[in-house]
Design a protein around this motif. Sequence first.
Motif, PDB file in Angstrom:
ATOM      1  N   ALA A 275       0.649  -1.245   0.003  1.00 46.46           N
ATOM      2  CA  ALA A 275       0.223  -0.205  -0.473  1.00 46.46           C
ATOM      3  C   ALA A 275       1.011   0.906   0.071  1.00 46.46           C
ATOM      4  CB  ALA A 275      -0.945   0.326   1.539  1.00 46.46           C
ATOM      5  N   THR A 276       1.805   1.416   0.329  1.00 43.78           N
ATOM      6  CA  THR A 276       2.459   2.352   0.515  1.00 43.78           C
ATOM      7  C   THR A 276       3.614   2.709  -0.604  1.00 43.78           C
ATOM      8  OG1 THR A 276       3.663   2.102   2.845  1.00 43.78           O
ATOM      9  CG2 THR A 276       4.872   3.278   2.221  1.00 43.78           C
ATOM     10  N   ALA A 277       4.036   1.789  -1.662  1.00 44.11           N
ATOM     11  CA  ALA A 277       4.334   1.833  -2.607  1.00 44.11           C
ATOM     12  C   ALA A 277       3.508   2.366  -3.404  1.00 44.11           C
ATOM     13  CB  ALA A 277       4.849   0.095  -2.886  1.00 44.11           C
ATOM     14  N   ALA A 278       2.358   1.996  -3.462  1.00 46.53           N
ATOM     15  CA  ALA A 278       1.178   2.478  -3.934  1.00 46.53           C
ATOM     16  C   ALA A 278       0.512   3.488  -3.850  1.00 46.53           C
ATOM     17  CB  ALA A 278       0.126   1.184  -4.169  1.00 46.53           C
ATOM     18  N   ALA A 279       1.041   4.230  -3.108  1.00 42.38           N
ATOM     19  CA  ALA A 279       0.015   5.353  -2.671  1.00 42.38           C
ATOM     20  C   ALA A 279       0.571   6.601  -3.679  1.00 42.38           C
ATOM     21  CB  ALA A 279       0.564   5.438  -0.803  1.00 42.38           C
ATOM     22  N   SER A 280      -0.020   7.486  -3.240  1.00 45.31           N
ATOM     23  CA  SER A 280       0.040   8.929  -4.176  1.00 45.31           C
ATOM     24  C   SER A 280       0.886   9.979  -2.907  1.00 45.31           C
ATOM     25  CB  SER A 280      -1.546  10.397  -4.136  1.00 45.31           C
ATOM     26  OG  SER A 280      -1.722  10.329  -2.782  1.00 45.31           O
TER      27      SER A 280
END
Length: 277
Positions: A99-104
């Motif tokens: 989720a961190t890698a995909a977060a804006s």
Amino acid sequence: MDATKLRRAIARTPLAPVAAFPKRLARVARHDAKVLRTSARWLVTSREHHNYTYELTKLSRQHLAWFVSVVCDVPVQQVRAYLNEIETDEKLRGHIEHATAAASRRGLADKHVRYARRIGWYAIVRARKPGHVVETGVDKGLGSVVLAAALLRNAAEGHPGRLTSLDINPEAGYLARATPWADVVDLVIGDSVASISALDRPVDLFLHDSDHSRVHEESEFETVESKLAPGAMLLTDNVTVTNVLAEHAERTGRRFLAYRETPARHWYPGDGIGAAW
Ligand SMILES: C[S@@+](CC[C@H](N)C(=O)[O-])C[C@H]1O[C@@H](n2cnc3c(N)ncnc32)[C@H](O)[C@@H]1O
């Protein structure tokens, strides 16, 4: 006169501070150089600009286990098992990394998952089995998923519970929007004091981690008081800055204890957990 006698003689004179200066300078320089090395490494290797994450030192983790053991009145071996549980929860760790890698805002977040004192929050929820936890201040949702993970484990053991997470920022909580963690989290956007006033279920565990001004922290504890279930526990993340929860505990006839964390390999001096029960 031998060296010891000479040192003692000088210690009795006004020259003593001058004589001790080189040794004192070396001590403080060694300490400051260590802080500078850690700070420089952090500037290069971390992307975080607030709400820093880090591991606890081994000793700080041991003291945290004892802190939770005392405030929750459970054996320390049990608390250590809870701490181990969250630290080895690979499913949660994988979710946070993904989720961190995909977060804006991934450019301002570290890939490495580090919970710091939040492992203590986890252990408190596991030990007390609350039906309703309220957390004010969500940010990315790291604390929220840690608390949710504890509630999911409690539910699997026959003690269901929910987390209400309050934040004024509509973008807060991206880590807590995925199942199974989201299944036990109600994310409420708005000012925390207004949101606490609107709570319609008794609160068993309350955690202040929003606006850390003294006035706001006081307002949260005053507002939540009428919403608490009998025997509820109050926690603050602001315990190294204010004495608000200790004063509230004294006014309301509760006990109070503070834990101060020590971050490992980080320049930040750390926060803590204040507990009133
Ligand atoms: C320290 S962060 C929360 C950290 C989070 N609990 C964690 O475990 O990482 C503080 C959060 O409080 C929120 N906040 C600040 N003022 C607030 C207010 N008046 N009401 C609700 N949330 C507020 C900010 O938007 C921010 O996300």
